[in-house]
Design an enzyme around this catalytic site. Sequence first.
Site, PDB file in Angstrom:
ATOM      1  N   GLN A   1      -9.355   9.360  -5.618  1.00 31.15           N
ATOM      2  CA  GLN A   1      -9.120   9.890  -4.292  1.00 31.15           C
ATOM      3  C   GLN A   1     -10.214  11.115  -3.732  1.00 31.15           C
ATOM      4  O   GLN A   1     -10.468  11.470  -3.063  1.00 31.15           O
ATOM      5  CB  GLN A   1      -7.749  10.702  -4.672  1.00 31.15           C
ATOM      6  CG  GLN A   1      -7.253  11.778  -3.587  1.00 31.15           C
ATOM      7  CD  GLN A   1      -6.810  11.155  -2.146  1.00 31.15           C
ATOM      8  OE1 GLN A   1      -5.665  10.910  -1.956  1.00 31.15           O
ATOM      9  NE2 GLN A   1      -7.764  10.747  -0.980  1.00 31.15           N
TER      10      GLN A   1
ATOM     11  N   HIS B   1      -9.524   1.908  -0.577  1.00 31.41           N
ATOM     12  CA  HIS B   1      -9.412   2.435   0.495  1.00 31.41           C
ATOM     13  C   HIS B   1     -10.674   2.671   1.545  1.00 31.41           C
ATOM     14  O   HIS B   1     -11.752   3.150   0.836  1.00 31.41           O
ATOM     15  CB  HIS B   1      -9.181   4.207   0.476  1.00 31.41           C
ATOM     16  CG  HIS B   1      -7.508   4.455   0.273  1.00 31.41           C
ATOM     17  ND1 HIS B   1      -6.973   3.735  -0.851  1.00 31.41           N
ATOM     18  CD2 HIS B   1      -6.563   4.983   0.868  1.00 31.41           C
ATOM     19  CE1 HIS B   1      -5.752   4.172  -0.945  1.00 31.41           C
ATOM     20  NE2 HIS B   1      -5.612   5.019   0.067  1.00 31.41           N
TER      21      HIS B   1
ATOM     22  N   HIS C   1       0.927  -1.138   0.081  1.00 31.12           N
ATOM     23  CA  HIS C   1      -0.049  -0.011   0.151  1.00 31.12           C
ATOM     24  C   HIS C   1       0.895   1.394  -0.081  1.00 31.12           C
ATOM     25  O   HIS C   1       1.380   1.736   1.160  1.00 31.12           O
ATOM     26  CB  HIS C   1      -0.949  -0.144   1.202  1.00 31.12           C
ATOM     27  CG  HIS C   1      -1.907   1.131   1.206  1.00 31.12           C
ATOM     28  ND1 HIS C   1      -3.417   0.937   1.026  1.00 31.12           N
ATOM     29  CD2 HIS C   1      -1.758   2.567   1.024  1.00 31.12           C
ATOM     30  CE1 HIS C   1      -3.999   1.894   0.906  1.00 31.12           C
ATOM     31  NE2 HIS C   1      -3.150   2.832   1.046  1.00 31.12           N
TER      32      HIS C   1
ATOM     33  N   GLU D   1     -11.330   5.279   6.354  1.00 30.23           N
ATOM     34  CA  GLU D   1     -10.371   6.002   6.840  1.00 30.23           C
ATOM     35  C   GLU D   1     -10.942   7.234   7.730  1.00 30.23           C
ATOM     36  O   GLU D   1     -10.727   8.322   7.316  1.00 30.23           O
ATOM     37  CB  GLU D   1      -9.165   6.413   5.983  1.00 30.23           C
ATOM     38  CG  GLU D   1      -7.964   6.729   6.471  1.00 30.23           C
ATOM     39  CD  GLU D   1      -6.839   7.158   5.334  1.00 30.23           C
ATOM     40  OE1 GLU D   1      -7.120   7.285   4.391  1.00 30.23           O
ATOM     41  OE2 GLU D   1      -5.833   7.613   5.852  1.00 30.23           O
TER      42      GLU D   1
ATOM     43  N   HIS E   1       1.524   5.312  -2.286  1.00 32.22           N
ATOM     44  CA  HIS E   1       1.078   6.171  -3.154  1.00 32.22           C
ATOM     45  C   HIS E   1       2.339   7.030  -3.815  1.00 32.22           C
ATOM     46  O   HIS E   1       2.760   8.039  -3.333  1.00 32.22           O
ATOM     47  CB  HIS E   1       0.230   7.417  -2.418  1.00 32.22           C
ATOM     48  CG  HIS E   1      -1.149   6.828  -1.907  1.00 32.22           C
ATOM     49  ND1 HIS E   1      -2.474   6.995  -2.384  1.00 32.22           N
ATOM     50  CD2 HIS E   1      -1.343   6.139  -0.683  1.00 32.22           C
ATOM     51  CE1 HIS E   1      -3.275   6.474  -1.878  1.00 32.22           C
ATOM     52  NE2 HIS E   1      -2.795   5.768  -0.728  1.00 32.22           N
TER      53      HIS E   1
HETATM   54 ZN   LIG Z   1      -3.603   5.131   1.275  1.00 36.09          ZN
END
Ligand SMILES: [Zn+2]
Length: 416
Positions: free
Chosen positions: A158, A216, A63, A219, A65
């Site tokens: 995102q 995701h 994981h 979170e 980015h």
């Molecule tokens: Zn992430």
Amino acid sequence: MSVPSAIAVGTEVALLKNLHLSDGRRAQLAIREGRLGSGPAPAGGFVLDCAEYLALPAFIDTHMHLDKALIRSQLADHDGTLPSAIAASHERKRLYTEDDVRKRAAEVIRSHVRHGTTRIRSHVDVDTIGGLVPLAGVMQAAQDCRHLAEVRTIAFPQEGILSDPGTARLMRSALEMGCDLVGGMPHWERTPEDQLEHVKFCFDLAQEFDRDLDLHVDETDDGAVRTLEMVADEALARGWQGRVTAGHVCSLSAADVEYVRRVIDKCRQARMTIVSNPVTNLMIQGRADRGLVRRGITRIRELREAGVNLCFGQDCVQDGFYPFGRGDMLEVALISAHAAQLGTSQELDFALQAVGENAARTWRLDAYGIEEGARADLVLYAASSWQEALTLQLRPEIVLFEGRVVATNHLLSALA
Ligand SMILES: [Zn+2]
């Protein structure tokens, strides 16, 4: 402990002798066409004597980015929460060029390799701000570094899908470009109905392109946010067992016990992987708390007890979400051990698995580790045990990728 004289990067190793494995076993393995095997070394091949080292399989960061790494110093300071980190990154994301992303991503891949990681799975933003520029840049960086590491990409919305009109079309384009997995971020949508639609869109896309998913999930500190169950339900309903990963899953710690039991059982049935990213979430979560501050770590203990596959990821390297990081899975394992209170030798073995063999399961690798058939990706430490390497935060002396030496690190220290 003395360490054999330096070996040049680029050396193709034909035989690993006197291997000292983390479980105490000794082994000798030949390398042919980048894979480990039995038998003698090919004639004239380089023999690496590993007697003075601890040998571990090279790490997997499942994981990461890469597209947004190394921009921290260019962003305005913010309050540290997830919404602020996302907003703070917008302006910089508008300025991305393929070459800019390519250079930063390649630098972070190289840092991972120096620290012993040869497989990286990277989420890449797909949205109407950056379009497909981040993906093009990361794919070029992966190509630039293909002699050092294997990089897989995840199309990551995102900014949401329903809340960012135009993203659905871009997600499809990302897969057509060759993105390896379908990502998602359902909790970012405005209502539970939109969250469910987001989840269903991601699964539709995954089924159409026959890809695994890595989303995701939840979170947030808000225990009422429950997209994990939507994801597990879809995985079960569509027969996508063993093909779905959920990252972060912070709100599970704040949810009530009845929900926790139910959803963990569904995750187990769906053979899902949960990736916890403690280094980032310790920084982001609990920002509104005073006094006792929540840690943002998912329910590691309960998930482990239920037999759910668990990994730890780096997630961020010097971006809007997290100011530190260098692609060092030994650092990730140590911080995660603190956050999840892993201290017994069995628990510390689990910390190693969470940056290695558990991630290999997520990647659905045929073979992984220091065994016949596995790709010859190894790290050699000047340590006698995994716990020593972890405690001392050593750098690997030698890193092998496909049987070739791709990094060496030598620490010189003198004391009178
Ligand atoms: Zn992430």
